[in-house]
Write a protein that holds these residues in place. Structure first.
Motif, PDB file in Angstrom:
ATOM      1  N   ALA A   1      32.954  36.625  30.781  1.00 28.99           N
ATOM      2  CA  ALA A   1      34.319  36.200  31.106  1.00 28.99           C
ATOM      3  C   ALA A   1      35.156  37.375  31.591  1.00 28.99           C
ATOM      4  CB  ALA A   1      34.969  35.554  29.882  1.00 28.99           C
ATOM      5  N   ILE A   2      35.032  38.509  30.935  1.00 29.34           N
ATOM      6  CA  ILE A   2      35.807  39.690  31.316  1.00 29.34           C
ATOM      7  C   ILE A   2      35.342  40.243  32.659  1.00 29.34           C
ATOM      8  CG2 ILE A   2      36.302  42.100  30.688  1.00 29.34           C
ATOM      9  CD1 ILE A   2      36.267  41.189  27.753  1.00 29.34           C
ATOM     10  N   SER A   3      34.035  40.226  32.889  1.00 33.18           N
ATOM     11  CA  SER A   3      33.510  40.795  34.140  1.00 33.18           C
ATOM     12  C   SER A   3      33.796  39.913  35.352  1.00 33.18           C
ATOM     13  CB  SER A   3      32.002  41.032  34.017  1.00 33.18           C
ATOM     14  OG  SER A   3      31.313  39.818  33.785  1.00 33.18           O
ATOM     15  N   THR A   4      33.934  38.598  35.151  1.00 37.42           N
ATOM     16  CA  THR A   4      34.126  37.689  36.289  1.00 37.42           C
ATOM     17  C   THR A   4      35.588  37.367  36.571  1.00 37.42           C
ATOM     18  OG1 THR A   4      33.801  35.776  34.801  1.00 37.42           O
ATOM     19  CG2 THR A   4      31.866  36.597  36.009  1.00 37.42           C
ATOM     20  N   ASP A   5      36.483  37.603  35.631  1.00 36.31           N
ATOM     21  CA  ASP A   5      37.908  37.296  35.812  1.00 36.31           C
ATOM     22  C   ASP A   5      38.675  38.585  36.101  1.00 36.31           C
ATOM     23  OD1 ASP A   5      40.584  36.466  35.656  1.00 36.31           O
ATOM     24  OD2 ASP A   5      40.101  34.926  34.178  1.00 36.31           O
ATOM     25  N   THR A   6      39.198  38.709  37.305  1.00 40.56           N
ATOM     26  CA  THR A   6      39.896  39.945  37.702  1.00 40.56           C
ATOM     27  C   THR A   6      41.173  40.181  36.895  1.00 40.56           C
ATOM     28  OG1 THR A   6      41.007  38.708  39.478  1.00 40.56           O
ATOM     29  CG2 THR A   6      38.984  39.907  40.047  1.00 40.56           C
ATOM     30  N   ARG A   7      41.747  39.106  36.345  1.00 36.61           N
ATOM     31  CA  ARG A   7      42.954  39.279  35.524  1.00 36.61           C
ATOM     32  C   ARG A   7      42.663  40.052  34.244  1.00 36.61           C
ATOM     33  NH1 ARG A   7      44.696  33.268  34.530  1.00 36.61           N
ATOM     34  NH2 ARG A   7      42.453  33.251  34.086  1.00 36.61           N
ATOM     35  N   LEU A   8      41.404  40.086  33.839  1.00 35.75           N
ATOM     36  CA  LEU A   8      41.031  40.775  32.601  1.00 35.75           C
ATOM     37  C   LEU A   8      40.481  42.174  32.855  1.00 35.75           C
ATOM     38  CD1 LEU A   8      39.320  37.842  30.658  1.00 35.75           C
ATOM     39  CD2 LEU A   8      41.718  38.493  30.719  1.00 35.75           C
TER      40      LEU A   8
END
Length: 324
Positions: free
Chosen positions: A48-55
């Motif tokens: 989730a962290i690697s695929t979501d640029t907001r994170l």
């Protein structure tokens, strides 16, 4: 000189969790479910962290590294324990035991450092919000993570090399479910004075220093939050630290219970129960603690699950078209 030549004991017996015969299947299923939940939860956090640029921020960068370490910590212990149960075997070779001890020490110390690094990140975010981006640069984040790995690797290697020089001549039964440093030292028939000095100085220092840094960070955070005039502002500031504080309490609570309580209060059962907490339960709970209390993380997980299901639907439709 090989490890086998340094010790007359070629293997050890891991006595495990003192399972009663009628409880073995239930406990096996319980640990298997907890391990699968650990793998799934931590992998979802990382993806989730690697695929979501907001994170792609320092806080989530540290969280993804913590999830990776938690996953590794549980993996070096639980699968071996479950395999031994399936094969009805309690044996572990001397080299394998030292290898497990090395990686256990490595990951438990890295966990310790990452919690301190995350506390510093929260301190900067709450106490110096206007300077957060200039202070928490990508270079500093990478340096803190790399430094944690280097120091932890050196610490684990030191303990492993000191253990490898000892002889184990008599009892080879380890009253534990993995190769712990303290349990192995009790079985040695060599002089363990140097090992004990290193554990009581360097070992304690390397665990206490990050803990003190976490305490100082949260004292500063609490002081800064209490200066905020609005109740809503105070709640918002505390909520950004709540998940991390819960993980810190869970991790250090069990560590302190095992290693810093009076020796007279120790028993094999209590030590093993506490070890289960920080090697199995805590790595499983961390993803849930961070995701359930964080709107951004919940949004990223929903997005990731949506991508997975849409991909699965596309694959199904292609299969149907191919069959027709």
């Amino acid at each position: 000189m090989s490890w086998a030549n340094q010790s007359s004991a070629s293997e050890f017996l891991l006595l495990g969790l003192f399972w009663k015969p009628q409880q073995q299947q239930i406990i096996f299923a319980l640990f298997l479910i907890m391990y699968l939940a650990t793998v799934l939860g931590n992998l979802l956090i990382i993806l989730a962290i690697s695929t979501d640029t907001r994170l792609h921020t320092p806080m989530y960068f540290f969280l993804s590294n913590l999830s990776f370490v938690d996953l590794c910590l549980s993996t070096i212990i639980v699968p071996n324990m479950l395999t031994n149960h399936i094969l009805s075997s309690q044996t572990i070779s001397f080299p394998a035991c030292l290898t497990q001890m090395y990686f256990f020490t490595l990951f438990i110390v890295i966990d310790n450092f990452f919690l301190a690094v995350m506390a510093y990140d929260r301190f900067v975010a709450v106490c110096h919000p206007l300077h957060y981006t200039t202070k928490m640069t990508p270079q500093l984040c990478a340096l803190m993570v790399t430094g944690s790995w280097v120091i932890s690797s050196g610490n684990a290697l030191l303990h492993t090399l000191l253990m490898a020089r000892l002889s184990f001549c008599a009892d080879n039964r380890i009253p534990h479910f993995f190769c712990d440093v303290a349990a192995l030292l009790k079985l040695s028939c060599s002089d363990t004075h140097i090992n004990e000095i290193i554990i009581n100085t360097e070992g304690i220092l390397i665990m206490i220093t990050p803990f003190v840094c976490i305490l100082v960070s949260y004292i500063c955070i609490t002081t800064a939050v209490l200066r905020i005039p609005s109740t809503k502002g105070k709640w918002k500031a505390f909520s950004t630290c709540g998940s991390h504080l819960a993980v810190v309490s869970l991790f250090y609570g069990t560590i302190i219970a095992v290693y810093f309580s009076p020796s007279s209060s120790h028993s094999a059962e209590k030590d093993i129960a506490a070890a289960v907490m920080y090697t199995v339960v805590t790595p499983m709970l961390n993803p849930f603690i961070y995701s359930l209390r964080n709107k951004d993380m919940k949004g990223a997980l929903k997005k990731l699950i949506g991508i997975f299901f849409s991909f699965e639907q596309r694959m199904d439709s292609k299969c149907h078209k191919g069959m027709s």
